[in-house]
Every structure is written in structure tokens, then in C-alpha cells.
Design a protein around this motif. Structure first.
Motif, PDB file in Angstrom:
ATOM      1  N   ARG A 123       4.672   2.435  16.535  1.00  0.00           N
ATOM      2  CA  ARG A 123       5.199   3.775  16.736  1.00  0.00           C
ATOM      3  C   ARG A 123       5.798   4.445  15.510  1.00  0.00           C
ATOM      4  O   ARG A 123       6.372   5.521  15.638  1.00  0.00           O
ATOM      5  N   LYS A 164       0.969   5.931  15.829  1.00  0.00           N
ATOM      6  CA  LYS A 164       1.303   7.083  16.670  1.00  0.00           C
ATOM      7  C   LYS A 164       0.866   6.798  18.105  1.00  0.00           C
ATOM      8  O   LYS A 164       0.002   5.979  18.355  1.00  0.00           O
ATOM      9  N   ALA A 165       1.465   7.528  19.031  1.00  0.00           N
ATOM     10  CA  ALA A 165       1.085   7.441  20.438  1.00  0.00           C
ATOM     11  C   ALA A 165      -0.245   8.190  20.633  1.00  0.00           C
ATOM     12  O   ALA A 165      -0.723   8.854  19.718  1.00  0.00           O
ATOM     13  N   GLN A 186      -2.868   5.007  17.656  1.00  0.00           N
ATOM     14  CA  GLN A 186      -3.157   4.260  16.431  1.00  0.00           C
ATOM     15  C   GLN A 186      -2.001   3.318  16.140  1.00  0.00           C
ATOM     16  O   GLN A 186      -0.850   3.655  16.395  1.00  0.00           O
ATOM     17  N   PHE A 211      -3.290  -2.932  21.785  1.00  0.00           N
ATOM     18  CA  PHE A 211      -3.042  -1.794  22.662  1.00  0.00           C
ATOM     19  C   PHE A 211      -3.091  -2.250  24.123  1.00  0.00           C
ATOM     20  O   PHE A 211      -3.823  -3.179  24.466  1.00  0.00           O
ATOM     21  N   HIS A 233       2.208   2.380  24.518  1.00  0.00           N
ATOM     22  CA  HIS A 233       0.800   1.999  24.443  1.00  0.00           C
ATOM     23  C   HIS A 233       0.560   0.597  23.907  1.00  0.00           C
ATOM     24  O   HIS A 233      -0.578   0.194  23.762  1.00  0.00           O
TER      25      HIS A 233
END
Lengths: 381, 437
Positions: B231, B332-333, B340, A298, A197
């Protein structure tokens, strides 16, 4: 195929048991030039795509040759890596975070024979075994997840789309011609084991159909309350369902509320989502993890859906090629893909990449959605 | 079993990029010939059958692996992921095809001697198919049967001095960048800290006691090559708090074109002569650099250590000497409530053995998360639910403007009773004496 015991005694599992010893210590594996100069490196140069030199305070140099490779790797291939490392590198080798293989030598004279050796090795099918490249502004290896080879929740394959994409981007792997680094990543579902992401370009497997309900077995296979609790949109509720003339305990899904995340299936195998037509690929773009110049970002969804097209995913690779080429043509030196898109504006990004902007790309998922709408009169025609 | 035909997979053998299909085929052949005379403990045809199953996925456009079963080694709740195929009659060789996660060494440096030991074990007791490496960092052994799990673990611990990695609601296998081993940007020894904490928290790594997964990742500098900020529940990112070291002669060499900018990363295209004003000074996000009397000047107090100037001129500029790390938490994914990134909790801390201060922060966070976290709630989600201020409370860390990108834009502060003089208990009759109804 007679069973051969390791010495483990199943009747006495604690006998001679060794546990909690952790990984091997890194110092067991450093090449001598690394062990000697650790923490005392002065600078590095990228001599050509895939070849680096690091120079230490002592004057020592280490030359690194970076090779691409499939992260799905056989022991036969690893043994070949070992053979090369023995021949050229004193029996040392390392892997990078992005699944590249790095061979290191401590003398420039050893460099050319190593590179020649690596580039000369091909698989029977014709592909390179150890293509050299992937440094600096070259597009490096794609980090990815398991896909159809070993995962139970994938919405696409991983190794196949990666191979297909890297074939299309191969010239970029071999050349330093982009404005900045460009990282491509793939996750085969939105669990994102690969955490894609924050990538310049992310290839993401996604489902588009709500779970099927295996009423006959659901209550036997699953803890129904866990499946209900797993749903982020509260779309699942308990239900009594008529099956084979009997009332069975099962669940009902409020389908318009389903966001196709698959979290219910993770908790309950009686709710599979996988579908040949429903599943496919989302393309995201403009993310990064580095703090260089601008903060980490992102990736944004720029293509809502591309069907799965095994074995070579041509629409997916074509879309990626268009994005990379537009970026190459129009971004400034040092500008990451996301920084470029923000500078020119996303309206211009879609135009330059020849991508269609559809309603799916406007965020409607909870509060953060508002912050992605445009609260200014500043836009470009 | 007749050899599976794989016409779709075969199309992935052409093209320049290394073909995993060609590699699988060579492995199938090596197993079939078995010149090493290995006494295979799982079916000899396992790789052909794996390809057959994958071909079926290419036809169906759906995966063919069932949900994991509960398998593992005695006393551990992680490190093994059960995997069964959903067509066991057609592909009995991969009916059980479990994964083992093997804790990789820091920096992923290996000797060939050790890699061959791994290969020997895995050819003997498994499929010989691996991932070098999995996304979290482990060496992944793909495909073995349940009876082999304890045998592999026994041989690994007794002969290779090697343990499994994490899976499930555990501390996941920590991973790091190459760090000081071969990088001049590394601000602390990522290998040492990663190894130290991995050893320290073996119990948390092997025995599930957490609400969900928990990841540590160690980046040596703000370039973040292991993507810790995206991550890891706790991201340890190297930084420094004194001045960037400048070699003015080397600056001139860049300006004069004797040294290529960005260590030669842009060599494939003619970008014109290097322009320090345009390429370094104007791109500095804090505008803290300028040229004066042919010297590059930096107002270091205003620098936010983004690494751009150092990346562009690695021979002229070096990280400072007073180095340490920042701790950011909560990445986190997307699953479930959106992705986030980690948020700044500790702007600067020294990274020196025995790392007691760092461990105290880790353990305070774990105590809170284990107490308050819901099932399958990551740390970042708990932070969102209970607030950043709660995180400061449980860690005993003082608030600092470096923790936010901006102060709040709403005044809805949850004042606590003890923060307001006189508390919340008041006398309404006393109030009414002065304020009629």
C-alpha cells in the motif's frame, strides 16, 4: 454554547501562526523500558493469546497485553484506556497497525492484575471493552475503513460488518489454533482506503449499478471533462439532454462498459451509484503481505456478491466462518490461507469451503486476466 | 430534537467483540450529562444525531454523507476532509461533520497525559468521536464544524505541539511498524526514518503539488507488519546482507522441545513434537539449510531472508548485523487499473542519518512523477505507462537482476539509437548497391 476563541484571529490568520511542525517525536512517548532497550531486544515469547514478553540484552523484560477494540472510538473510551494505563502501566499505552490497544508492564507481577482488570470491563450492552487476544495464529483485529459512519462513497458499512464478523470469529481471536496468521480486512468500496487487496480474507464493499445521472444539476455541480476522464473504461461521454423543456449539458453512460468503480462519482457528485439492492459485499481470499516462505500475494475474488444485510450481515459472516474452518481443518502448520489454496488447487479450495464457483470469478479485466486462466493440463477432479 | 431510536444499531450491542454502538451510546450520555462542564463548541447532541443518521443508513442500506466540500486551515491543502450529511433538517447536529487527520507519533506510543489533552480538545471543539487510528495511520477526529477548524489547529499547534496529517494530492502521513522499539527483527530504526522524512517533507505533506496521493511506509523487516509492500508508493523494508546469527544451543532446545516453536504462536493445538527438518529446513524457500553433526548450517549466500526460520526459532536465530533496507516502489489499491504491489528498486541501502542517499532517490522519483504523471495517476501507474527502465533512468540506478522476478519473455526491446553502433541514419542508395529491389 458561546463561541470561545482559541486565540486565533481570523482577520490576521498569519499572526502567531505555527505550521509545519509535524508529529510529536516518538521519544516523548516511549515507556522507560522501551527507551532503555530500543534496538537491543533479543527475543520474544507469546505467553498466551494476547500476552507477549520481549527480552532485552540487558535482561530487562517488557510484557505486553494486546486487546481488541473498535477503531471507531469515543473520548470516553480513550479516557478509560488512560485510566487503565495510569493504574498499571505508568501512564503509557500504544496502538497497533491493526487497531489493537497494547498495554505494557515491565514486571511479570503486574501482568495478572492488568489482564484481570481488562477482561472484567464490559460495555453496558454486554460486549467486552478490552478482550485480550489477537497474537500469533489467533485472528487479530480487522483493519477497516469508515463505511456509513463517515464516508461519501461506501457500498457497505464498515463498523457493523466488522463487529459482526469479529463476534463470529471471537474464539479464534482468543486462541492460537490456526496453522498460521490469518488477517481479515474490510474496505467499504474499491477505493480501498484500507488496502485490503493483500489480506487472507478481504471483505470489500462493491456497487453493481451504473451511476444515476442528475441531469438537472450535473453541469452545475461537476467539471464534466473531469468526470469523463475519470472513467477507466471510457464509458462516459458528453451529452446534451432535454430536461424540463430545455437542453442541458450532461453526460451519457455506456452502461455495459461500466465496472461500477465509482471513480466518476468521486469526481462528480451528480453521478451517485449507491443503491440498497445493487450494493453489497465481495469476498476475497488468499492474499498476504509477508515475505515469509512465499512472496506477498494479492487476494482473489472467491464470492462475487453478497447482499448488504444490516445490522449483522449473516451471509457474509457465514461465508467467512466456512473459509476459516476449512482452512483450520486442512492447512499445514505455517501455511497461510493463500499458500494452502495454491497447494491444494483452487478447484479444491472451492470444494472444501463449500463455495460456488460462478462465471463472475473468471477474470475478464484487461491483459492480466489471461495470466489467471489455466494454461496446463494439470488439474484435479 | 427527540432522541433517535436505533433498533437496528442496538442489535450490534450484543456479542463479545467490543461494540462501537455501546461506545457511541456511552459517549452520547457523557455529553448529555456533561459532568465535566465542557463548553461544547459544536452541538451537544452530535453523537445521538450521528447514531440517528447511521440508523437511517441501516434502514436505507445507503450512506448519507455528501461529497466533501472544500474546507481546511489557512495555508494547508490537506489534513481536513469536508463532510456534510444529506439530511441536515432531520439531523442538524451533524449537518457539518468534518474530519481532521492528526499526524500520529511513530509506533503509536502515547502517554496518557497527551491522550487526555487530545480528548479535552476534541470534546470541547468536536464530537469526541475518533478513529484510533485511520488506515493510513493518522489519529482521526471525526466530526466538527467549519468555524472550529482554525481554532482546533491553533490550539493543537500552540498547546499540543502537534500538526495535522496529509490528505488529497499530498504526501500522506507516513507510518511505520513498532520497529526497534520493541522488536528484535527490526533491521533499521523505522521510527527515526519515518520521523525524519515526515519532518523533512512537511511542505509536500501539507500543500498539494503532486498528481495524486503519495505514501511512505516503513517496515522493519520482511514480515511487513505495516503492509508497506501492498500500500505504499515507496516501501522501505528492512533487511541485512551478512549472516544469520545462530545460537546452536538454542537450536537444540527447540529440537528437544524445551522452547516452543514460533515463540508459542501455535499453543492452542497439538501439532505434535517440533520437527526441525519438516518445519524449518524443508520449508526454506531457497533450500539453503541443513543439519550437520547436530548443528544447523545455513548457506547464507543463498538465503533470501524470508524470515521463516527466524520466526520459527527466534531464540536461536537472529537477523544479521550488517543491516539496512530495500526500497520498493509503486504499490496501490485496485482503483483504477488493478492493484499493484511495490517493485524492487533498491535492493540494499544503509539507513543512517541524515539519510541523504534515500532522500536523493525520493526526490528524483518525485521530479519525474510531477513532470510526467497525469492527474490522479499514482507512481505505480506511471511506472507501468512509461516502463521500469524509465524509472532507472530518472533515478540513475543501475539495472540489477534483483529488480525482476524473471527477464522479459518477449524480445521487443526499444533499442535507443545511441545503443546501436552507427545509429539509425542509413543510406538507402548504398544499401541498394548490394540489394536489388
Amino acid at each position: 454554547m458561546a463561541f470561545i476563541s482559541s486565540g486565533y484571529n481570523p482577520d490576521k490568520p498569519m499572526e502567531d501562526r505555527i505550521t509545519d511542525i509535524g508529529p510529536r517525536k516518538y521519544t516523548d512517548f516511549y515507556p522507560p523500558v522501551i527507551a532503555k532497550n530500543k534496538g537491543k531486544w533479543l527475543y520474544h515469547d507469546v505467553l498466551k493469546p494476547g500476552v507477549l514478553v520481549h527480552v532485552a540484552e540487558s535482561g530487562d523484560k517488557v510484557f505486553t497485553v494486546r486487546c481488541g477494540g473498535a477503531r471507531l472510538m469515543s473520548t470516553t473510551h480513550i479516557r478509560e484506556i488512560c485510566e487503565i494505563a495510569d493504574k498499571h502501566c505508568g501512564g503509557h499505552v500504544r496502538f497497533t497497525t491493526r487497531n489493537n490497544i497494547e498495554f505494557m508492564v515491565d514486571d511479570e507481577k503486574k501482568l495478572d492484575p492488568l489482564v484481570k482488570d481488562l477482561e472484567s470491563r464490559k460495555f453496558a450492552g454486554g460486549s467486552y471493552k478490552f478482550p485480550v487476544g489477537g497474537t500469533g495464529t489467533a485472528i487479530t483485529n480487522i483493519v477497516h475503513t469508515q463505511g456509513w459512519i463517515h464516508c461519501h462513497t461506501p457500498a457497505t458499512d464498515a463498523s457493523g460488518p466488522v463487529k459482526s464478523t469479529m463476534d463470529v470469529l471471537f474464539d479464534y481471536f482468543k486462541d492460537h489454533r490456526l496453522p498460521a496468521k490469518l488477517r481479515v480486512s474490510l474496505a467499504c468500496c474499491l477505493n480501498m482506503c484500507g488496502a485490503v487487496h493483500c489480506s487472507d480474507i478481504a471483505i470489500l464493499g462493491y456497487h453493481r449499478k451504473p451511476p444515476m445521472l442528475d441531469h438537472e444539476y450535473l453541469d452545475k455541480m461537476c467539471e464534466v471533462p473531469l468526470a469523463i476522464a475519470a472513467c477507466p473504461t471510457a464509458a462516459i461521454k458528453p451529452a446534451k439532454v432535454e430536461f424540463g423543456g430545455q437542453k442541458v449539458n450532461s453526460v451519457a453512460v455506456n452502461e455495459p462498459r461500466c465496472m461500477f468503480c465509482g471513480n466518476c462519482y468521486t469526481m462528480c457528485p451528480g453521478m451517485p451509484l449507491a443503491d440498497d439492492v445493487g450494493d453489497g459485499i465481495v469476498i476475497m481470499a488468499g492474499g498476504k503481505v509477508s515475505n515469509r516462505i512465499s512472496a506477498p500475494k494479492f487476494s482473489k475474488v472467491v464470492v462475487a456478491f453478497i447482499p448488504n444485510e444490516p445490522p449483522r450481515w449473516p451471509k457474509t459472516t457465514e461465508c467467512i466462518r466456512k473459509i476459516v474452518e476449512a482452512y483450520e481443518k486442512s492447512a499445514n502448520k505455517y501455511e497461510r490461507l493463500g499458500e494452502w489454496a495454491e497447494r491444494i488447487g483452487w478447484e479444491r479450495f472451492f470444494e472444501k469451503c463449500e463455495l460456488e464457483f460462478t462465471h463472475h470469478l473468471i477474470d475478464d479485466f484487461r491483459d492480466p486476466a489471461y495470466f489467471t486462466w489455466r494454461q496446463t493440463t494439470q488439474f484435479k477432479f | 430534537m427527540a432522541k433517535s431510536k436505533t433498533p437496528l444499531l442496538d442489535q450490534l450491542e450484543s456479542g463479545p467483540w467490543p461494540s462501537f454502538v455501546s461506545d457511541l451510546k456511552q459517549q452520547a450520555e457523557v455529553r448529555a450529562k456533561n459532568e465535566a462542564k465542557t463548553e461544547f463548541q459544536i452541538p451537544q447532541t452530535v453523537v445521538e444525531e450521528l447514531m440517528g443518521l447511521l440508523e437511517l443508513s441501516y434502514v436505507h442500506k445507503r450512506g448519507h454523507w455528501k461529497h466533501g466540500g472544500i474546507v481546511g486551515v489557512f495555508g494547508y491543502g490537506g489534513g481536513v476532509i469536508g463532510r456534510y450529511c444529506d439530511q441536515p433538517q432531520q439531523f442538524p447536529g451533524v449537518a457539518h461533520f468534518h474530519t481532521l487527520r492528526v499526524n500520529q507519533p511513530s509506533g503509536k506510543f502515547y502517554t496518557t497525559e497527551y491522550l487526555r489533552q487530545l480528548c479535552d480538545l476534541w470534546d470541547f471543539r468536536g464530537s469526541g468521536i475518533t478513529n484510533m487510528h485511520g488506515s493510513t495511520g493518522d489519529i482521526i477526529f471525526l466530526g466538527t464544524t467549519t468555524p472550529q477548524l482554525e481554532e482546533i489547529f491553533y490550539e493543537m499547534t500552540h498547546k499540543l505541539n502537534q500538526d495535522l496529517g496529509g490528505s488529497g494530492s499530498n504526501l500522506r502521513t507516513p507510518s511505520d511498524c513498532i520497529g526497534q522499539a520493541r522488536c528484535e527483527y527490526a533491521c533499521y530504526d523505522t521510527h527515526a526514518l519515518c520521523y525524519h522524512l515526515t519532518k523533512e517533507y512537511q511542505d509536500e505533506l501539507h500543500r498539494p503539488a503532486f498528481p495524486y496521493k503519495f505514501k511512505f511506509k516503513f517496515d522493519g523487516c520482511p514480515n511487513c507488519c505495516v503492509a508497506s509492500i501492498a500500500r505504499a508508493d515507496m516501501s522501505f523494508i528492512g533487511t541485512w546482507r551478512d549472516d544469520i546469527r545462530i545460537d546452536q544451543e538454542a537450536v537444540q532446545a527447540y529440537i528437544g522441545g524445551e522452547l516452543p516453536p514460533n515463540a508459542g504462536d501455535h499453543s492452542g493445538r497439538d501439532w505434535g513434537p517440533f520437527d526441525i527438518q519438516k518445519e524449518v529446513i524443508d520449508l526454506c524457500p531457497t533450500e539453503c539449510m541443513w543439519m550437520e553433526n547436530n548443528k544447523l548450517m545455513i548457506e547464507n549466500k543463498e538465503c533470501n531472508r524470508c524470515m521463516h526460520c527466524i520466526n520459527v526459532m527466534p531464540r536461536a536465530l537472529r537477523i544479521g548485523k550488517d543491516t539496512g533496507l530495500s526500497i520498493l516502489v509503486g504499490a496501490k489499491a485496485p482503483i483504477l487499473d488493478g492493484a499493484q504491489m511495490s517493485s524492487m528498486l533498491v535492493p540494499f541501502i544503509k539507513a543512517e542519518e541524515p539519510y541523504d542517499e534515500i532522500k536523493e532517490i525520493i526526490e528524483n522519483i518525485w521530479d519525474w512523477w510531477m513532470e510526467e504523471g497525469k492527474n490522479r495517476e499514482r507512481l505505480g501507474e506511471l511506472m507501468k505507462r512509461q516502463g521500469f527502465q524509465k524509472l532507472l533512468e530518472v533515478t540513475g540506478i543501475d539495472p540489477d537482476p534483483r529488480m525482476v522476478s524473471e527477464p522479459r519473455s518477449n524480445p521487443y526491446i526499444f533499442w535507443k539509437e545511441e545503443e546501436v553502433p552507427g545509429g539509425f541514419k542509413r543510406d538507402i542508395s548504398e544499401f541498394r548497391k548490394y540489394h536489388q529491389r
